[in-house]
Scaffold this active site. Structure first.
Site: not given
Ligand code: ROI
Length: 163
Positions: A80, A91, A94, A96
């Site tokens: 990524r 994607r 991810d 977060d």
């Protein structure tokens, strides 16, 4: 603190399971627990595959920005590259930071709690499973937010994790 994991490319459930094992080896960090995997249609552009999401609970001595930069390195290990991709596009991984204790923060690279955390079913369902008593700073109890939120519809993904 809580990390949201998401993937919709290159074997999404495998991406998430690998990422969970990689979180374990971050410096000064312990993985305390993680949610089940969940599957949902994309929020945003619909011309991309379904997502697999999960949430992990960590204890860490890393400061928010140190942790953020470690997570970016993990994403790069999954192919990524944030700089090169379309906003809200597909994607491979991810990661977060959703909530980091009571910290409320607004920097160019990091907002805490995560700006979408109180609105997104693919975050609130796994987060409420993992931490039903959590109150999200500035937003309220996670269960209330989850019950109020219906987009996108989400279901448990039936593949066993680490079993
Ligand atoms: N949609 C879902 N269902 N799950 C995600 O993790 C996710 N992540 C994103 C966008 C593109 C906003 N949509 C998503 O970044």
């Amino acid at each position: 603190m809580y990390i949201g994991l998401g993937s919709n490319l290159d074997g999404p459930s495998g991406q998430i399971q690998r990422a969970l094992m990689e979180l374990v080896v971050l410096p000064r960090t312990r993985l305390l627990a993680h949610s089940h995997l969940y599957k949902s249609r994309p929020l945003g552009p619909q011309n991309q595959p379904d997502y697999i999401n999960a949430v992990a609970m960590l204890a860490t001595g890393l400061a928010p920005l140190e942790l953020l930069h470690s997570l970016w390195k993990l994403e790069e290990g999954h192919g990524r590259w944030r700089m090169r991709e379309r906003r809200w596009g597909a994607r491979s991984l991810d990661l977060d930071i959703l909530v980091y204790g009571d910290i409320r923060l607004q920097l160019p690279e990091l907002t805490l709690p995560h700006p979408g955390v109180h609105l997104r079913s693919f975050v609130l369902y796994p987060l409420a499973e993992l931490a039903p008593a959590l109150v999200i700073p500035g937003h309220g109890p996670v269960q209330t937010l989850r019950d109020r939120c219906h987009t996108p519809p989400i279901e448990r993904y039936e593949e066993a994790v680490n079993e």
